[in-house]
Design a protein around this motif. Structure first.
Motif, short mmCIF file in Angstrom:
data_model
loop_
_atom_site.label_atom_id
_atom_site.label_comp_id
_atom_site.label_asym_id
_atom_site.label_seq_id
_atom_site.Cartn_x
_atom_site.Cartn_y
_atom_site.Cartn_z
N SER A 37 -3.96 9.00 17.21
CA SER A 37 -3.19 9.77 16.23
C SER A 37 -2.52 10.98 16.88
N GLU A 38 -1.41 11.36 16.32
CA GLU A 38 -0.68 12.52 16.84
C GLU A 38 -1.52 13.78 16.71
N GLU A 39 -2.32 13.85 15.67
CA GLU A 39 -3.18 15.01 15.45
C GLU A 39 -4.15 15.19 16.62
N LEU A 40 -4.72 14.10 17.09
CA LEU A 40 -5.69 14.17 18.18
C LEU A 40 -5.03 14.26 19.56
N THR A 41 -3.90 13.57 19.72
CA THR A 41 -3.27 13.49 21.04
C THR A 41 -2.16 14.52 21.25
N GLY A 42 -1.74 15.20 20.19
CA GLY A 42 -0.63 16.13 20.31
C GLY A 42 0.69 15.42 20.56
N GLY A 43 0.74 14.15 20.19
CA GLY A 43 1.95 13.36 20.37
C GLY A 43 2.04 12.66 21.71
N ALA A 44 1.05 12.87 22.57
CA ALA A 44 1.06 12.23 23.90
C ALA A 44 0.73 10.74 23.78
N PHE A 45 1.31 9.96 24.64
CA PHE A 45 1.07 8.52 24.68
C PHE A 45 -0.35 8.23 25.16
N VAL A 46 -1.04 7.33 24.48
CA VAL A 46 -2.38 6.91 24.88
C VAL A 46 -2.36 5.39 25.02
N PRO A 47 -2.40 4.90 26.26
CA PRO A 47 -2.40 3.44 26.45
C PRO A 47 -3.72 2.82 26.00
N VAL A 48 -3.62 1.60 25.47
CA VAL A 48 -4.78 0.85 25.02
C VAL A 48 -4.80 -0.47 25.77
N GLU A 49 -5.86 -0.71 26.54
CA GLU A 49 -6.05 -1.97 27.26
C GLU A 49 -7.08 -2.79 26.50
#
Length: 178
Positions: free
Chosen positions: A33-45
């Motif tokens: 979520s943007e709330e947790l990541t600050g809008g940063a991309f989080v890859p999911v494998e």
């Protein structure tokens, strides 16, 4: 869901594959979520499968957990079918859970039980999400009432009772009905 940025491992387990899948979707949504990541991309494998396998290959999972995320601060490594792990594989993963590489988050998904060593490691240093509605009728009723309280649709007591009767033991359909 109990996802936050500080936990490095999660185990989602339960007997109903629909409830396990629902919990996984919710956790991934929260962890990216943007709330947790600050809008940063989080890859999911994603690795493994949605069913138990005799020859689950954890090599790519171990590789991912031993290398830092590329072009991101954090990476989610999902292993589906964790109930199919043998004792040796569970021990290897438990070691990674106990000593995680910063930035990697392991999400184990199991429609059933995982080996004890891995379950214990996640309980000690991570978060276990049990999707089972409970064994006795009181636990199931509490689980059902809690789900209805957080549902997007609000039902009166009679409608909730009838829905419970309609679903019976197949509570995995609750979310889609709501």
């Amino acid at each position: 869901i109990e996802g936050d940025g500080s936990v490095s491992s999660y185990l989602i387990q339960g007997d109903d594959p629909a409830l396990v899948s629902e919990a996984l979707s919710g956790l991934l949504e929260e962890l990216t979520s943007e709330e947790l990541t600050g809008g940063a991309f989080v890859p999911v494998e994603e690795h493994g499968s949605s069913g138990s396998e005799d020859n689950l290959d954890i090599g790519p999972v171990l590789d991912a957990l031993s290398t830092p995320p590329f072009l991101a601060d954090r990476r989610l490594v999902v292993l589906r079918g964790a109930e199919g792990l043998n004792a040796a594989q569970a021990t290897e993963l438990a070691e990674r859970v106990k000593d995680p590489l910063e930035g990697n988050v392991l999400v184990l998904v199991a429609s059933g039980k995982v080996p004890a060593a891995l379950s214990k490691a996640v309980k000690t240093s991570g978060t276990v999400l049990d999707t089972s509605p409970g064994g006795n009728s009181r636990q199931r009723a509490d689980w059902f009432a809690d789900r209805l309280r957080h549902a997007p649709v609000h039902l009166d007591a009679e409608a909730a009772r009838r829905l419970g009767e309609h679903l019976g033991e197949d509570v995995g359909r609750l979310q889609s009905v709501l």
